[in-house]
Design an enzyme around this catalytic site. Structure first.
Site, PDB file in Angstrom:
ATOM      1  N   GLU A  47       7.233   5.137  13.923  1.00 52.16           N
ATOM      2  CA  GLU A  47       8.750   5.074  13.995  1.00 52.16           C
ATOM      3  C   GLU A  47       9.232   4.134  14.353  1.00 52.16           C
ATOM      4  OE1 GLU A  47       9.605   8.240  12.827  1.00 52.16           O
ATOM      5  OE2 GLU A  47      10.948   8.787  15.596  1.00 52.16           O
ATOM      6  N   ARG A  64     -10.574   0.715 -12.422  1.00 55.37           N
ATOM      7  CA  ARG A  64      -9.252   2.011 -12.200  1.00 55.37           C
ATOM      8  C   ARG A  64     -10.181   3.157 -11.401  1.00 55.37           C
ATOM      9  NH1 ARG A  64      -5.699   4.337  -9.053  1.00 55.37           N
ATOM     10  NH2 ARG A  64      -4.120   4.998  -9.793  1.00 55.37           N
ATOM     11  N   GLU A  96       5.319  17.647  -3.317  1.00 55.22           N
ATOM     12  CA  GLU A  96       4.406  17.506  -4.750  1.00 55.22           C
ATOM     13  C   GLU A  96       4.560  17.010  -5.749  1.00 55.22           C
ATOM     14  OE1 GLU A  96       0.623  16.240  -4.707  1.00 55.22           O
ATOM     15  OE2 GLU A  96       0.379  17.430  -3.406  1.00 55.22           O
ATOM     16  N   ASP A  98      -0.016   7.799  -9.820  1.00 51.52           N
ATOM     17  CA  ASP A  98      -0.741   7.871  -8.737  1.00 51.52           C
ATOM     18  C   ASP A  98      -1.199   9.397  -7.358  1.00 51.52           C
ATOM     19  OD1 ASP A  98      -2.665   5.829  -7.739  1.00 51.52           O
ATOM     20  OD2 ASP A  98      -1.538   4.967  -6.540  1.00 51.52           O
ATOM     21  N   HIS A 147      -1.714  15.107   4.461  1.00 53.26           N
ATOM     22  CA  HIS A 147      -2.012  13.861   4.035  1.00 53.26           C
ATOM     23  C   HIS A 147      -1.762  12.491   5.171  1.00 53.26           C
ATOM     24  CE1 HIS A 147      -1.052  15.161  -0.461  1.00 53.26           C
ATOM     25  NE2 HIS A 147      -1.695  13.932  -0.539  1.00 53.26           N
ATOM     26  N   TYR A 189      -7.212  10.374  -0.632  1.00 47.97           N
ATOM     27  CA  TYR A 189      -6.694  11.251  -1.378  1.00 47.97           C
ATOM     28  C   TYR A 189      -6.314   9.938  -2.506  1.00 47.97           C
ATOM     29  CZ  TYR A 189      -1.988  10.478  -1.172  1.00 47.97           C
ATOM     30  OH  TYR A 189      -1.097  10.167  -0.272  1.00 47.97           O
ATOM     31  N   ARG A 190      -6.169   8.688  -2.407  1.00 46.69           N
ATOM     32  CA  ARG A 190      -6.032   7.816  -2.980  1.00 46.69           C
ATOM     33  C   ARG A 190      -6.111   6.270  -2.326  1.00 46.69           C
ATOM     34  NH1 ARG A 190       0.843   7.505  -2.913  1.00 46.69           N
ATOM     35  NH2 ARG A 190       0.446   6.028  -4.777  1.00 46.69           N
ATOM     36  N   TYR A 194       6.845  -3.627   7.778  1.00 49.36           N
ATOM     37  CA  TYR A 194       5.381  -4.843   7.480  1.00 49.36           C
ATOM     38  C   TYR A 194       5.889  -5.865   8.489  1.00 49.36           C
ATOM     39  CZ  TYR A 194       4.307  -2.754   3.105  1.00 49.36           C
ATOM     40  OH  TYR A 194       3.881  -2.041   2.206  1.00 49.36           O
ATOM     41  N   TYR A 249      17.434   7.075   8.207  1.00 44.67           N
ATOM     42  CA  TYR A 249      16.588   7.011   6.889  1.00 44.67           C
ATOM     43  C   TYR A 249      15.618   8.843   6.057  1.00 44.67           C
ATOM     44  CZ  TYR A 249      11.501   6.054   7.687  1.00 44.67           C
ATOM     45  OH  TYR A 249       9.780   6.155   8.352  1.00 44.67           O
ATOM     46  N   GLU A 278      11.791   1.760   5.352  1.00 51.17           N
ATOM     47  CA  GLU A 278      10.269   2.121   5.833  1.00 51.17           C
ATOM     48  C   GLU A 278      10.018   1.163   5.725  1.00 51.17           C
ATOM     49  OE1 GLU A 278       8.245   6.227   5.956  1.00 51.17           O
ATOM     50  OE2 GLU A 278       7.167   4.975   4.539  1.00 51.17           O
TER      51      GLU A 278
END
Lengths: 523, 230
Positions: free
Chosen positions: A286, A512, A177, A167, A436, A473-474, A384, A367, A380
């Site tokens: 953060e 896709r 990368e 992906d 990114h 990019y995704r 959520y 982390y 991370e």
């Protein structure tokens, strides 16, 4: 015959045909490996997108354990025109989770193909199957005291190198990368052929994981973010464990500082003084990562006002931007580079440098340092809980590693998110030339109105960024067709020509990256 | 009565659930609950919860239905726990796991359940504000009774609510229900109801969930409930 309304079937496939295929899958894989019951499929249908779960409900899920079984699956799919959606670990969360792109697609879950085939510590590479997780690899490396380290994305322990690399995901070490570090893959094509890229086709070759390019056209990239084959093995390079690792953070107080941060970092990244994928995290990224919740500060709906964010900065010591980087090498190398880095920040006259010794076990420093040194963690996921409600879609435009461009993108994104009552929760991941710009669009899926806003917001982000010449990019499965349009008609024509050549029955992951023979019309 | 989760957990660890923690009301409920079906009764039920008042009330309801079959485990975003949990699922020991967790822990746990090959009958997303709650359920036919009873109990408790239910392998459109806010006194009842209903899933129970203790402060936030079977 129209799709039944009381059962989930692949698009254009009638129940009788589906049942025949399922029976063949059972013969091939064993009954235990063919999941069709609702309570078996429900865990595959947990999505975080701005649509109902039904839009991404699978009709079945299959688990395979061998390449031969994967070949058998594509054969049956061709016979019955069954579309399959392949997952390795299925843990790309804000990019779509394990659920298929379209309602009714059959999931091919490769979690049981989880062999670490080889780790060569002289040549520093690994060859693995798709179900291998970074956690599994990390345990193997630790248990055997191997002198190599991993690079992974934030879901680290539970995600895997094959899925992340295919992906085109990134990590936080000098090998961050991931596709650049990939070397040699084995792919089952739609006609059942097993294709090995690079040197993999040469009988007796021992350079499959050493030399990427092989001979003639190099096709590895064609299989990433694509639906031309099913990757069943992948090689990738491992970084030798450095004798010294020195993580650090630089805290900046003002949003406008992003311009100088990026312009200062670029030469340090290009020269390799700072070798890893640096992160510049916004206050709210953060905050979420430190497991703060929005409700700790404000309960009113809408975006979090700047005044509240400033208060959080004051209370916690977090900056408007929080830069995380690391130095790697011998003590002498690290000492020299540390002087170059600290001198550069001193000259800038901004930014408070925090070392590991100063940070101790404080989060999010801890982390971040772990991710930069190849130690998995799940910290991370706290993002959520920032707003709660289970909605998360990552908007990830690419930017030049130029301060003014990053500031422009940050301002645009924040304005659009705030217009829709959502927060700018973002990080930049810094490569030598590109950034990114990853924004987690967090929203409450129990709130239909907020879900609609999140959907409209994501569309507006795509539209407005495209007007400025930016693209992601995704993207998650909800918006793949939309994003494909940003890249122009010729690219899409080529992609569909390849699809017609390799997968004329359109059985592999239709939709896709917007590649779908059933729906695509040449412009 | 204000609920203190530590008290609940400690009491359960002592193995005297009804007697110590919840008193005679729970004993009466346990006695009044019809015998569970053989399959459901054979499986121990593990309740996962993290810290918080809503989770305590969830456990209160779960205890009322689960009785001595119920074990409780505290959960955080700890990789060690998550990986152990996956191993446990893969060991194929019959087990039913219910829980009420925060979004972060649940995102992990539900995905671990998938990769561990578990079945899932219920996945609920709950947002609770002062005197109003919103619920999004993804469930299966086997949880039909639960969702119906849940909506009835939401109606009965008087706090405003909206409920969207999607049925796995079901039609495309969700079932939507809502109720106006009539009183805020039992606004935390939803958590007790879910605990009770999920712990009862697969058993033949006709009783409604016990009334949740009144919390000393309003219980608000975002939560995820689930029922998993290994």
């Amino acid at each position: 015959m129209p799709e039944q309304n009381n059962a989930v079937l692949p698009r254009g496939v009638v129940q009788e045909e589906f049942d025949k295929a399922v029976e063949k899958f059972r013969v091939l894989l064993g009954k235990e490996s063919v999941l069709v019951k609702a309570d078996q499929l429900l865990p595959y249908n947990k999505i975080m997108l701005s649509v109902e779960n039904a839009a991404h409900a699978p009709s079945a899920a299959l688990t395979a354990t061998t390449v031969e079984q994967v070949q058998g699956v594509v054969r049956i799919c061709n016979e019955h025109k069954i579309p399959i959606w392949t997952i390795s670990t299925g843990r790309n969360f804000g990019y779509g989770s394990a659920a298929p792109s379209q309602r009714g697609q059959v999931i091919l879950d490769l979690k049981k193909m989880n062999k670490i085939i080889k780790i060569d510590t002289d040549m520093c590479y690994a060859l693995v199957e798709p179900g291998v997780t970074y956690g599994q690899l990390y345990d193997h490396i630790e248990e055997n005291n191997l002198p190599v380290m991993l690079s992974f994305s934030a879901p680290s322990a539970i995600a895997g190198p094959v899925g992340n690399t295919m992906d085109r995901g990134v990590g936080y070490t000098p090998y961050g990368e991931h596709f650049m570090m990939q070397c040699g893959m084995e792919v089952v094509l739609a006609n059942g052929d097993v294709y090995r890229t690079g040197m993999g086709g040469v009988k007796g070759s021992n350079t499959w994981q050493i030399f990427k390019w092989g001979y003639g056209p190099t096709l590895d990239g064609m299989f990433t973010q694509a639906n031309y084959g099913i990757t069943t093995k992948m090689g990738f390079w491992l970084m030798p464990k450095p004798p010294v690792f020195k993580p650090f953070e630089v805290i900046f107080q003002s949003e406008e500082d992003i311009v100088e941060i990026v312009d200062l970092l670029r030469p340090l990244r290009m020269s390799g003084t700072i070798p890893n994928s640096v992160v510049i995290a916004s206050t709210l990224w953060e905050a979420g990562s430190a497991h703060l919740r929005r409700s700790d500060y404000i309960t009113e709906p809408g975006h979090t006002p700047d005044s509240v964010i400033k208060q959080m900065q004051k209370d916690t010591g977090m900056g408007a931007w929080n830069l995380y980087a690391a130095l790697y090498g011998t003590q002498e190398q690290v000492d020299v580079n540390w002087k170059i880095v600290t001198d550069a920040f001193k000259r800038l006259g901004k930014g408070r440098i925090v070392t590991q010794e100063e940070a101790g076990d404080k989060q999010p420093f801890k982390y971040r340092a772990e991710l930069m040194s190849g130690v998995p963690n799940l910290q991370e996921f706290g993002l959520y809980n920032w707003r709660g409600g289970g909605g998360s879609m990552w908007f990830a435009p690419v930017s030049e590693a130029r301060g003014s461009e990053c500031e422009k993108q940050a301002r645009m994104a924040k304005r659009i998110l705030h217009k829709h009552g959502l927060d700018y929760v973002a990080e930049f991941i810094v490569a030598p030339r590109d950034m990114h710009h990853v924004i987690d669009v967090l929203f409450d899926r129990t709130n239909a109105e907020e879900t609609r806003r999140a959907d409209a917001c994501f569309n507006e982000l795509l539209d407005e960024f495209e007007k400025e010449g930016y693209a992601v990019y995704r993207v998650n499965t909800r918006f793949q067709e939309r994003v494909a349009r940003s890249y122009g008609p010729v690219k899409r024509d080529v992609e569909h020509a390849i699809k017609r050549a390799l997968d004329p029955n359109n059985i592999l992951a239709p939709g896709r990256s917007g590649i779908n023979l059933d729906t695509y019309k040449k412009a | 009565m204000s609920v203190n989760r530590r008290f609940v957990l400690k009491s359960m660890a002592l193995g005297s659930i009804a007697g110590v923690t919840m008193g005679s009301a729970v004993r009466a409920l346990a006695a009044g609950t019809a015998a569970p079906s053989a399959t459901a009764a054979a499986r121990p039920v593990l309740a996962l919860a993290n810290e918080g008042a809503a989770q305590s009330i969830f456990l209160y309801g779960a205890l009322a239905a689960g009785g001595p079959r119920l074990q409780v485990q505290r959960v955080g975003c700890d990789p060690g726990f998550m990986l152990d949990f996956e191993r446990q699922l893969r060991s194929r020991q019959p087990m039913r796991v219910i829980g009420l967790l925060d979004d972060a822990s649940a995102a992990l746990l539900v995905d671990i359940a998938r990769s561990g090959g578990a079945r899932m009958q219920w996945l609920g997303q709950h947002t609770v504000e002062a005197a109003f709650s919103r619920h999004h359920l993804l469930d299966t036919d086997s949880a039909e009774g639960c969702s119906q009873q849940f909506s009835r109990q939401l109606q009965a408790c008087g706090a405003g609510f909206s409920l969207n239910e999607e049925r796995q392998n079901g039609p495309i459109g969700p079932r939507r229900m809502s109720g106006p806010s009539r009183s805020a006194g039992q606004s935390a009842q939803w958590a007790s109801s879910i605990g009770y209903l999920l712990a009862s899933l697969g058993t033949r129970t006709t009783l409604t969930a016990p009334l949740a203790p009144v919390a000393s402060t309003p219980i608000t936030g975002s939560f995820v409930s689930f029922s998993i079977e290994a």
